[in-house]
Write an enzyme that holds these catalytic residues in place. Structure first.
Site, short mmCIF file in Angstrom:
data_model
loop_
_atom_site.label_atom_id
_atom_site.label_comp_id
_atom_site.label_asym_id
_atom_site.label_seq_id
_atom_site.Cartn_x
_atom_site.Cartn_y
_atom_site.Cartn_z
N HIS A 118 3.59 -9.25 -0.56
CA HIS A 118 2.38 -8.47 -0.33
C HIS A 118 1.97 -7.86 -1.67
CE1 HIS A 118 -0.12 -5.11 1.13
NE2 HIS A 118 -0.16 -5.71 2.31
N GLN A 124 7.27 -5.49 7.59
CA GLN A 124 7.08 -6.45 8.68
C GLN A 124 8.35 -6.69 9.50
OE1 GLN A 124 4.27 -7.68 9.75
NE2 GLN A 124 3.06 -6.77 8.11
N CYS A 132 -3.60 -9.86 1.87
CA CYS A 132 -2.99 -9.15 0.73
C CYS A 132 -1.85 -9.97 0.13
CB CYS A 132 -2.50 -7.76 1.14
SG CYS A 132 -3.83 -6.63 1.56
N LYS A 144 3.48 0.00 11.52
CA LYS A 144 3.95 -1.36 11.82
C LYS A 144 4.99 -1.35 12.95
CE LYS A 144 1.95 -3.13 8.01
NZ LYS A 144 0.79 -4.02 8.00
N ASP A 199 11.09 -4.42 0.84
CA ASP A 199 9.89 -4.06 1.59
C ASP A 199 10.12 -4.50 3.04
OD1 ASP A 199 7.45 -4.11 2.93
OD2 ASP A 199 6.38 -5.23 1.39
#
Length: 556
Positions: free
Chosen positions: A130, A211, A372, A234, A208
Site C-alpha cells: 500500500h 488487511q 493505493c 478495517k 502493516d
C-alpha cells in the site's frame, strides 16, 4: 452450499446498515478492504460515551475525566490482549495504519542515526505494498541517505522468497517493512518466516496488518516483529483511529515523532523531557470516543467464533472464484491460495470504473482503481482493477446477485451498437446532439439506471481520434480514467479530439461538448438539472471541470 454452523443471518442483524437499500435494491456491500461496516454495539458505545462519559483523559481531577480515562486505558488493555502484546504500554494510539508507519519511519530513522551516525542504509518493502508503506520511506529517501528497494513478486503475486533472500544478503537492510496481507490482491504473505530472515541481518521489522486484523487472529509475539500496526475501521471499529504495537526497548530508545501536550514530562526553554510509554508518542488530545469504540469492536470479534467466521469467508471466496472463472474475458489478478477473501480482476476491453459505477445501480458496492497500490498496478500492466472484498457478514445470495449483475453489465458495455434514443434528433451537419435534447433526455429519465444507460448511448457517438491526439500531452490529469481532449477550431465541424478508456467518461465528454455553454455558466446547477450531481465523486467532478476548462478555451 455453505456451512450452516455459522449463522450469517444472525450476524447480519448486528449491522444496521446491511438492511438499507441503494437505488431501490438491497445493499450488497463488497468493499470491506476499504472499510468494514460497524456493528450496533460499536455505534452504541460511541453514543454512550458522548452521552455519559465525555471528558478529556489523564488531565482532570473530576469524576467524568476519571471515568473517561478508565475506559480509554481499558481499551488499550483490550487491544494489547487482542494481539497478544506483552504489555499494554506498548500500544500507541494513532489515527490509523498510515500514521503508525509514518511514526515508525521518522522515529526509527532518528534512532538509527543516533546508533550509526546517520550512515546510509537500505529499507526493503515489496512491490505490492500500500502507498502508506512506500511513501513515508520515500520521503526519508528524499532528505536522507536512505535507499528504498522493492522486493519483486512471483507469478502468483506472492513475495518472491529467492529474490528477498538475495536482497537481504546483498543490501543488509536496516529496516524491512512488509504488508501482512495485500489490500489489492488479498495475498497473505509468509511474514513470520520473512521476519526471521530479516532479524538474522539485524533489521528492524514492521508489519502493516491493516488487511489481516479483521480476518484472522494475530499474535505479535509469535510473529516476533518489532512493530505491528492496524486500523480500527478495517476490523469493524470507527474510522480515524488505529494502533501501533512496538517492543518496549525500541519504543523507549526511539525519540518522539510529534510534540505537544501529554507526551512531555517537563517543558522549559532550557530543554524538555518526555513522558513514559505509551504517552511519549501520543501528543495532544486523542480520539477518546473512537478508542473506546475500537475496543467495543474487538470485544464483538472476541465474542464470535472466529474460526467459523474465517471458514465462512473462505467458502464465499471459493464460490466467487468459481463463478468468476466462468465469465469470458475475466482475468483474475488475485491468488487463489493464501487469500483473505479479496478478488481483484479486470474484464478485457472494458474499464473497471464503468463496471463499478453500473454495479452501484444494482445496489452493489465494490472498489475500482489502483487501490493505493500503483507500483503493483504497473507491475501487472493495468491501470486498475475491480476489487471485491468479502467479510463474514456477506452471503451466498449476495454473491449470486453480484455475478448476475456483472454478467448483465458486461453484455451492456460490450454491445457493438446501441439503440440510440438521440439518433433521430442529431442534425446531419453536426457530430453531437443539441444541448437541449441531451438535457431533455436526462430530465425525462425515470431513474439513475436510465441516466447511465443514456450516457452509454452517448458514448457511441464519440469518434476515436488518431494516435497523434492520444498522447500524454493531451491527457487531463484530474480525471480518474484516462481522458484525452484537445480543442481544434480548424477542424470543422468536429472542433474537438476527445476520447477516454472508460465508456461513461466518453458519454460525459459527449454530454459536456453538447451542453458546454450551459455547463460552463453554472456547473453545479447543470449537474443538478441532469440529475448526475450525486453520482459524480469529487475526483470525477474535478475531471468534469478540467474538461470544461479545455472546452471553454478561446479559439484564438
Amino acid at each position: 452450499m455453505l456451512d450452516k454452523t455459522f449463522d450469517v443471518t444472525k450476524v447480519r442483524r448486528d449491522f444496521p446498515i446491511l438492511s438499507s437499500r441503494v437505488e431501490g435494491n438491497p445493499l450488497v456491500y463488497l468493499d470491506n478492504a476499504a472499510t468494514t461496516q460497524k456493528p450496533r454495539v460499536v455505534l452504541d458505545k460511541l453514543n454512550q460515551f458522548y452521552k455519559l462519559s465525555n471528558a478529556n483523559v489523564h488531565r482532570g481531577s473530576h469524576h467524568l475525566s476519571n471515568l473517561a480515562t478508565h475506559q480509554f486505558e481499558q481499551a488499550r488493555e483490550t487491544v494489547a490482549e487482542f494481539i497478544n502484546a506483552p504489555n499494554s504500554h506498548e500500544i500507541i494510539w494513532c489515527k490509523g495504519t498510515t500514521e503508525a508507519i509514518n511514526l515508525v519511519a521518522n522515529s526509527v530513522h532518528k534512532w538509527l542515526g543516533d546508533q550509526f551516525g546517520y550512515a546510509p542504509y537500505t529499507v526493503l518493502v515489496s512491490i505490492g505494498e500500500h502507498h502508506a508503506n512506500i511513501v513515508p520511506w520515500q520521503l526519508l529517501a528524499e532528505t536522507a541517505k536512505v535507499q528504498l528497494i522493492a522486493i519483486p513478486l512471483t507469478a502468483s503475486l506472492e513475495i518472491d522468497p529467492v529474490a528477498y533472500t538475495a536482497l537481504l544478503q546483498q543490501h543488509k537492510p536496516k529496516v524491512v517493512a512488509l504488508g501482512h496481507v495485500s489490500n489489492a490482491t488479498g495475498c497473505i504473505h509468509p511474514v513470520k518466516e520473512m521476519l526471521a530472515q530479516a532479524k538474522q541481518m539485524g533489521a528492524v521489522t514492521l508489519i502493516d496488518g491493516a488487511q489481516a486484523i479483521g480476518h484472522f487472529r494475530v499474535d505479535v509475539q509469535t510473529l516476533n516483529c518489532d512493530f505491528y500496526c492496524f486500523s480500527a475501521h478495517k476490523c469493524f471499529g470507527p474510522t480515524g483511529i488505529g494502533a501501533l504495537w512496538g517492543k518496549t526497548q525500541l519504543l523507549n530508545e526511539m525519540p518522539p515523532w510529534q510534540g505537544g501536550g501529554e507526551m512531555i514530562e517537563k517543558v522549559s526553554f532550557s530543554g524538555t523531557s518526555y513522558n513514559k510509554l505509551p504517552f511519549k508518542f501520543e501528543a495532544g488530545t486523542p480520539a477518546i470516543a473512537d478508542v473506546i469504540g475500537f475496543a467495543a469492536a474487538i470485544d464483538y470479534l472476541n465474542a464470535m467464533d472466529r474460526e467459523k467466521a474465517q471458514a465462512h469467508e473462505r467458502q464465499l471466496f471459493d464460490q466467487l472464484i468459481q463463478a468468476c472463472e466462468q465469465i469470458p474475458r475475466l482475468r483474475l489478478l488475485s491468488p487463489i491460495r493464501h487469500n483473505v477473501g479479496i478478488v481483484s480482476f479486470i474484464i478485457e476491453d472494458l474499464h473497471h470504473q464503468d463496471i463499478a459505477t453500473l454495479l452501484d445501480q444494482y445496489g452493489i458496492a465494490v472498489r475500482s482503481g489502483h487501490h493505493c497500490a500503483m507500483p503493483l498496478m504497473e507491475h501487472l500492466a493495468v491501470s486498475g482493477t475491480l476489487r471485491v472484498s468479502l467479510s463474514f457478514y456477506n452471503t451466498e445470495q449476495e454473491l449470486a446477485h453480484f455475478i448476475s449483475a456483472l454478467t448483465e453489465i458486461i453484455e451492456t458495455l460490450s454491445a457493438t451498437t446501441a439503440a440510440l434514443t438521440v439518433a433521430n434528433n442529431i442534425s446531419r451537419a453536426q457530430i453531437y446532439p443539441y444541448g437541449h435534447e441531451v438535457i431533455r433526455q436526462f430530465e425525462q429519465a425515470r431513474n439513475s439506471q436510465e441516466r447511465f444507460n443514456y450516457l452509454i448511448q452517448l458514448s457511441e457517438l464519440l469518434i476515436k481520434p488518431s494516435k497523434e491526439y492520444l498522447k500524454d500531452q493531451y491527457l487531463l490529469k484530474q480525471c480518474e480514467a484516462k481522458v484525452w481532449l484537445i480543442k481544434d477550431s480548424a477542424n470543422q465541424p468536429l472542433k474537438y479530439h476527445a476520447w477516454s478508456d472508460a465508456r461513461i467518461m466518453r458519454g460525459l465528454l459527449v454530454m459536456l461538448i453538447s451542453c458546454q455553454k450551459i455547463a460552463v455558466n453554472d456547473l453545479e446547477a447543470f449537474l443538478v438539472r441532469v440529475k448526475l450531481e450525486r453520482y459524480l465523486s469529487p475526483s470525477r467532478t474535478n475531471g468534469v471541470k478540467a474538461i470544461l476548462a479545455v472546452l471553454s478555451m478561446s479559439d484564438h
